[in-house]
Scaffold this motif. Structure first.
Motif, short mmCIF file in Angstrom:
data_model
loop_
_atom_site.label_atom_id
_atom_site.label_comp_id
_atom_site.label_asym_id
_atom_site.label_seq_id
_atom_site.Cartn_x
_atom_site.Cartn_y
_atom_site.Cartn_z
N LEU A 176 0.81 -1.22 0.00
CA LEU A 176 0.00 0.00 0.00
C LEU A 176 0.84 1.27 0.00
O LEU A 176 0.29 2.37 -0.12
CB LEU A 176 -0.92 0.01 1.23
CG LEU A 176 -1.81 -1.21 1.43
CD1 LEU A 176 -2.65 -1.04 2.70
CD2 LEU A 176 -2.70 -1.46 0.21
N ARG A 177 2.13 1.15 0.12
CA ARG A 177 2.97 2.34 0.27
C ARG A 177 2.82 3.36 -0.84
O ARG A 177 2.78 4.57 -0.56
CB ARG A 177 4.44 1.93 0.42
CG ARG A 177 4.77 1.30 1.77
CD ARG A 177 6.20 0.81 1.81
NE ARG A 177 6.43 -0.25 0.83
CZ ARG A 177 7.62 -0.81 0.60
NH1 ARG A 177 8.68 -0.40 1.30
NH2 ARG A 177 7.74 -1.78 -0.29
N PRO A 178 2.72 2.96 -2.12
CA PRO A 178 2.56 3.98 -3.15
C PRO A 178 1.32 4.83 -2.98
O PRO A 178 1.29 6.00 -3.42
CB PRO A 178 2.50 3.16 -4.45
CG PRO A 178 3.22 1.89 -4.13
CD PRO A 178 2.88 1.61 -2.70
N LEU A 179 0.29 4.29 -2.32
CA LEU A 179 -0.96 5.02 -2.17
C LEU A 179 -0.87 6.18 -1.19
O LEU A 179 -1.78 7.00 -1.11
CB LEU A 179 -2.08 4.06 -1.75
CG LEU A 179 -2.42 2.99 -2.79
CD1 LEU A 179 -3.36 1.95 -2.20
CD2 LEU A 179 -3.02 3.61 -4.05
N ALA A 180 0.24 6.25 -0.46
CA ALA A 180 0.46 7.40 0.42
C ALA A 180 0.57 8.69 -0.39
O ALA A 180 0.41 9.79 0.16
CB ALA A 180 1.71 7.20 1.26
N ALA A 181 0.79 8.58 -1.69
CA ALA A 181 0.83 9.76 -2.56
C ALA A 181 -0.55 10.35 -2.80
O ALA A 181 -0.66 11.52 -3.19
CB ALA A 181 1.48 9.40 -3.90
N VAL A 182 -1.60 9.56 -2.55
CA VAL A 182 -2.96 10.05 -2.82
C VAL A 182 -3.89 9.96 -1.61
O VAL A 182 -4.95 10.58 -1.59
CB VAL A 182 -3.60 9.29 -4.02
CG1 VAL A 182 -2.88 9.65 -5.31
CG2 VAL A 182 -3.56 7.78 -3.81
N ASP A 183 -3.53 9.16 -0.61
CA ASP A 183 -4.31 9.07 0.63
C ASP A 183 -3.44 9.55 1.79
O ASP A 183 -2.28 9.15 1.89
CB ASP A 183 -4.74 7.62 0.90
CG ASP A 183 -6.10 7.28 0.30
OD1 ASP A 183 -6.72 8.19 -0.28
OD2 ASP A 183 -6.53 6.12 0.40
N PRO A 184 -3.99 10.37 2.68
CA PRO A 184 -3.19 10.90 3.79
C PRO A 184 -2.85 9.83 4.82
O PRO A 184 -3.63 9.53 5.72
CB PRO A 184 -4.08 12.00 4.38
CG PRO A 184 -5.47 11.66 3.95
CD PRO A 184 -5.36 10.94 2.65
N ILE A 185 -1.65 9.28 4.71
CA ILE A 185 -1.22 8.22 5.61
C ILE A 185 -1.06 8.73 7.03
O ILE A 185 -1.21 8.00 8.01
CB ILE A 185 0.08 7.57 5.09
CG1 ILE A 185 0.39 6.28 5.84
CG2 ILE A 185 1.25 8.56 5.14
CD1 ILE A 185 1.54 5.48 5.23
N GLY A 186 -0.78 10.02 7.16
CA GLY A 186 -0.59 10.61 8.48
C GLY A 186 -1.85 10.70 9.31
O GLY A 186 -1.78 10.98 10.51
N ASP A 187 -3.01 10.45 8.70
CA ASP A 187 -4.27 10.47 9.45
C ASP A 187 -4.42 9.25 10.35
O ASP A 187 -5.34 9.21 11.19
CB ASP A 187 -5.46 10.53 8.49
CG ASP A 187 -5.60 11.89 7.83
OD1 ASP A 187 -4.81 12.80 8.15
OD2 ASP A 187 -6.50 12.05 6.98
N VAL A 188 -3.55 8.25 10.17
CA VAL A 188 -3.69 6.97 10.88
C VAL A 188 -2.47 6.75 11.77
O VAL A 188 -1.35 6.70 11.27
CB VAL A 188 -3.82 5.81 9.87
CG1 VAL A 188 -4.06 4.49 10.59
CG2 VAL A 188 -4.93 6.09 8.87
N PRO A 189 -2.67 6.60 13.06
CA PRO A 189 -1.53 6.27 13.93
C PRO A 189 -0.95 4.90 13.56
O PRO A 189 -1.69 3.95 13.34
CB PRO A 189 -2.14 6.24 15.33
CG PRO A 189 -3.46 6.96 15.21
CD PRO A 189 -3.92 6.74 13.81
N ASP A 190 0.36 4.83 13.48
CA ASP A 190 1.05 3.57 13.21
C ASP A 190 0.43 2.85 12.00
O ASP A 190 -0.06 1.72 12.12
CB ASP A 190 1.00 2.67 14.44
CG ASP A 190 1.93 1.47 14.34
OD1 ASP A 190 2.88 1.54 13.54
OD2 ASP A 190 1.68 0.46 15.03
#
Length: 202
Positions: free
Chosen positions: A126-140
Motif C-alpha cells: 500500500l505504500r505507493p498510495l500514500a501519494a494520494v491518501d493521507p497516511i498521516g491520518d492513521v496512527p502507526d
C-alpha cells in the motif's frame, strides 16, 4: 474466488456482479474507510441506493461493532466502499476482519466487491498510495495489503470530474515509468475475478 473491484461506485458492469452472486442477495455495506471523517447522510444514501437498485438486501455493517466479524459469513456479498485505504487497513487489522475476509474468499463463501479504497486494500503493497491518501491520518499505519491481487489496484486514473484523478494519474504514470506493474482503472472500469483469472473490464 469472486471479486468485483470498481474504480468508482458500482462501475459499468454490474451484470457481472449479479452473475457472480448466483442468486444471493444478502449484502454487507462496509464503510469503515471513512471512519474519522464527518458523517454524511447523503453519502450513505448514495451507497445504499446503488446497491438497492440492483435488488440487493443491504445491511450497513460497522466492523468495529462487537460481533460484526462473526457476522461476515452470513452475507453473500461484502461491499467495501472507498475512503482512506490506511484507515481501512487499520480497522481490518484491529478487528481481525482481514483474516476472516481472506478465509471467506479462499473458501469462495462470499463475493468481495467495492470501489476505490475497498479494492486497493487487496493489493500487496500500500505504500505507493500514500501519494494520494493521507497516511498521516492513521496512527502507526500498516502498509501491507491483503495480497489477494498480485499488484497495486489504482483507481480514478484519467477520470475527469473525480477530485483524486490528478494525483492517481500522476502516480500511475510514475509507476509505469519505473516499470512497476499495477492495475490502472478509469472510473467506470471494473476488475473482475471469477475463479483464478483477473479480467479488466473497460
Amino acid at each position: 474466488m469472486r471479486l468485483y473491484l470498481s474504480s468508482f461506485r458500482m462501475g459499468n458492469h454490474t451484470h457481472r456482479l449479479l452473475d457472480m452472486l448466483r442468486g444471493g442477495h444478502k449484502t454487507a455495506l462496509i464503510r469503515n474507510a471513512v471512519d474519522g471523517l464527518p458523517f454524511r447522510q447523503d453519502s450513505l444514501d448514495r451507497d445504499m441506493g446503488d446497491l438497492d437498485g440492483l435488488g440487493l438486501e443491504v445491511t450497513v455493517l460497522d466492523l468495529r461493532t462487537p460481533g460484526a466479524v462473526e457476522r461476515l459469513q452470513d452475507f453473500d456479498l461484502l461491499f467495501v466502499r472507498g475512503g482512506n485505504v490506511f484507515t481501512l487497513r487499520r480497522v481490518l487489522a484491529e478487528t481481525g476482519s482481514d483474516a476472516e475476509i481472506l478465509n471467506l474468499l479462499h473458501r469462495d463463501a462470499v463475493v468481495y466487491a467495492g470501489f476505490s479504497a475497498g479494492p486497493c486494500i487487496l493489493s500487496p503493497d500500500l505504500r505507493p498510495l500514500a501519494a494520494v491518501d493521507p497516511i498521516g491520518d492513521v496512527p502507526d499505519p500498516i502498509t501491507t495489503g491483503l495480497s489477494v491481487l498480485d499488484r497495486l489496484f489504482l483507481p480514478h486514473v484519467d477520470s475527469p470530474g473525480h477530485p483524486e484523478t490528478e494525483g492517481c494519474t500522476r502516480l500511475a504514470d510514475r509507476l509505469a515509468a519505473q516499470g512497476l506493474p499495477h492495475w490502472r482503472l478509469r472510473d467506470g472500469d471494473v476488475l473482475v475475478r471469477d475463479g483464478t483469472q483477473d479480467e479488466l473490464l473497460t
